[in-house]
Design an enzyme around this catalytic site. Structure first.
Site, PDB file in Angstrom:
ATOM      1  N   ASN A  84      43.521  38.759  44.439  1.00 23.50           N
ATOM      2  CA  ASN A  84      42.825  37.962  43.335  1.00 23.50           C
ATOM      3  C   ASN A  84      43.164  38.346  42.163  1.00 23.50           C
ATOM      4  OD1 ASN A  84      41.381  36.042  41.686  1.00 23.50           O
ATOM      5  ND2 ASN A  84      39.482  36.647  42.535  1.00 23.50           N
ATOM      6  N   TRP A  85      44.337  37.920  41.284  1.00 21.45           N
ATOM      7  CA  TRP A  85      44.443  38.734  39.965  1.00 21.45           C
ATOM      8  C   TRP A  85      43.484  38.275  39.053  1.00 21.45           C
ATOM      9  CZ3 TRP A  85      50.379  39.099  38.781  1.00 21.45           C
ATOM     10  CH2 TRP A  85      51.163  39.790  39.927  1.00 21.45           C
ATOM     11  N   LYS A  86      42.620  37.410  39.253  1.00 22.56           N
ATOM     12  CA  LYS A  86      41.787  36.920  38.279  1.00 22.56           C
ATOM     13  C   LYS A  86      42.234  36.676  36.953  1.00 22.56           C
ATOM     14  CE  LYS A  86      37.806  39.196  40.815  1.00 22.56           C
ATOM     15  NZ  LYS A  86      36.683  39.871  40.676  1.00 22.56           N
ATOM     16  N   HIS A 135      34.241  31.286  44.118  1.00 22.71           N
ATOM     17  CA  HIS A 135      34.276  32.778  43.812  1.00 22.71           C
ATOM     18  C   HIS A 135      32.901  32.823  42.949  1.00 22.71           C
ATOM     19  CE1 HIS A 135      34.898  36.646  42.011  1.00 22.71           C
ATOM     20  NE2 HIS A 135      35.893  36.793  43.078  1.00 22.71           N
ATOM     21  N   GLU A 161      32.208  34.445  40.561  1.00 21.33           N
ATOM     22  CA  GLU A 161      32.337  34.338  38.911  1.00 21.33           C
ATOM     23  C   GLU A 161      32.190  32.815  38.512  1.00 21.33           C
ATOM     24  OE1 GLU A 161      34.573  38.728  39.209  1.00 21.33           O
ATOM     25  OE2 GLU A 161      35.695  36.704  38.710  1.00 21.33           O
ATOM     26  N   GLU A 168      31.697  37.918  49.707  1.00 20.50           N
ATOM     27  CA  GLU A 168      31.820  38.902  48.917  1.00 20.50           C
ATOM     28  C   GLU A 168      30.566  39.089  48.382  1.00 20.50           C
ATOM     29  OE1 GLU A 168      36.134  38.961  46.486  1.00 20.50           O
ATOM     30  OE2 GLU A 168      35.049  37.322  46.154  1.00 20.50           O
ATOM     31  N   GLY A 227      33.605  44.357  41.735  1.00 21.62           N
ATOM     32  CA  GLY A 227      34.156  45.236  40.532  1.00 21.62           C
ATOM     33  C   GLY A 227      33.143  46.186  40.125  1.00 21.62           C
ATOM     34  N   GLY A 256      40.350  42.360  44.709  1.00 26.98           N
ATOM     35  CA  GLY A 256      40.429  42.198  43.290  1.00 26.98           C
ATOM     36  C   GLY A 256      41.343  43.193  42.519  1.00 26.98           C
ATOM     37  N   GLY A 257      40.723  44.147  42.034  1.00 23.61           N
ATOM     38  CA  GLY A 257      41.335  44.996  41.107  1.00 23.61           C
ATOM     39  C   GLY A 257      42.353  45.536  41.661  1.00 23.61           C
TER      40      GLY A 257
END
Length: 253
Positions: free
Chosen positions: A12-14, A99, A101, A169, A175, A236-237
């Site tokens: 997931n590059w967000k 998600h 977020e 998650e 993060g 993620g990152g």
């Protein structure tokens, strides 16, 4: 891992990535050799602006692409929204929905997440439905019940392992560099499998891939991916670095 289930590692590059960053996807494709292809599926969910270009660039690589969200609406006067059909038209196979977020920053409810999962299926996308508890909920001993409630409200009936992915998650781990213990992950994933059995039926639930997400990185991937009922990762990152993403995939293999 669940031996009968082929693992999936999804990145997931967000809200990260410009055209120049498509080299990351190319590097992942280059490193996705025969051994990895035989053992694990890969997917990359770039921002919508890069989805078509990334999908086209990855043709022949066996790396899927996905959207990071979709509208509950199929089309119409909804400025700024992106429908599931548009994502599919741009080459997507998957779509992340729910998600944390989106749930926290945009106020999405379980009902909204379920509607988005339904919209994704209508467009023949596989929804990756995200669930997870906050730090306060875990410390209060409510983690299992919170995730159970999210599953019951967010997962449409009638799906199975070919049409649904679940990503656990824990909100407090996303993060932050923090991760739950392997025992905590094992307890949660076993609970999710059982809850899905009640929602979908045991036969359908048995084939659903359960991903772990939340500060997954090469240094902890092997431990996390060897937990029972963990069938891959939502990354993620670390998915923004081809070497790290491939290392996590290798931990599944």
């Amino acid at each position: 891992m669940t031996r009968s289930i082929r693992p999936l590692v999804a990145g997931n590059w967000k809200m990260n990535g410009l055209k120049a960053d498509l080299g990351i996807a190319a590097a992942v494709a280059q490193g996705y050799g025969a051994g990895l292809k035989a053992a694990v599926d890969l997917a990359i969910c770039p921002p919508a602006t890069l989805l078509f270009t990334a999908s086209a660039a990855l043709i022949g690589s066996r790396i899927a692409t996905g959207g990071q969200d979709c509208s509950v609406q199929p089309s119409g006067a909804f400025t700024g929204e992106i429908s599931a059909a548009m994502l599919a038209d741009a080459g997507a196979t998957f779509c992340i929905v729910g998600h944390s977020e989106r749930r926290t920053l945009h106020g999405e409810t379980d009902a909204t997440v379920k509607a988005k999962a339904v919209a994704a299926r209508k467009a023949l996308l596989v929804p990756i439905v995200c669930v997870g508890e906050t730090r306060e909920e875990r410390e209060a001993g409510e983690a299992l019940s919170v995730v159970r409630r999210q599953l019951e409200g967010s997962v449409p009936e009638g799906l199975d392992g070919a049409s649904l992915v679940i990503a656990y998650e824990p909100v407090w781990a996303i993060g932050t560099g923090l991760t739950p213990t392997a025992a905590d992950v094992a307890e949660m994933h076993a609970s999710i499998r059982a809850d899905l059995g009640r929602i979908l039926g045991e036969a359908a639930a048995a084939g659903v891939r359960l991903l772990y997400g939340g500060s997954v990185k090469p240094s902890n991937a092997a431990e996390l991916m060897n937990v029972p009922h963990v069938d891959g990762a939502l990354v993620g990152g670390a998915s923004l670095k081809a070497e790290d993403f491939l290392a996590i995939a290798q931990a599944c293999a």
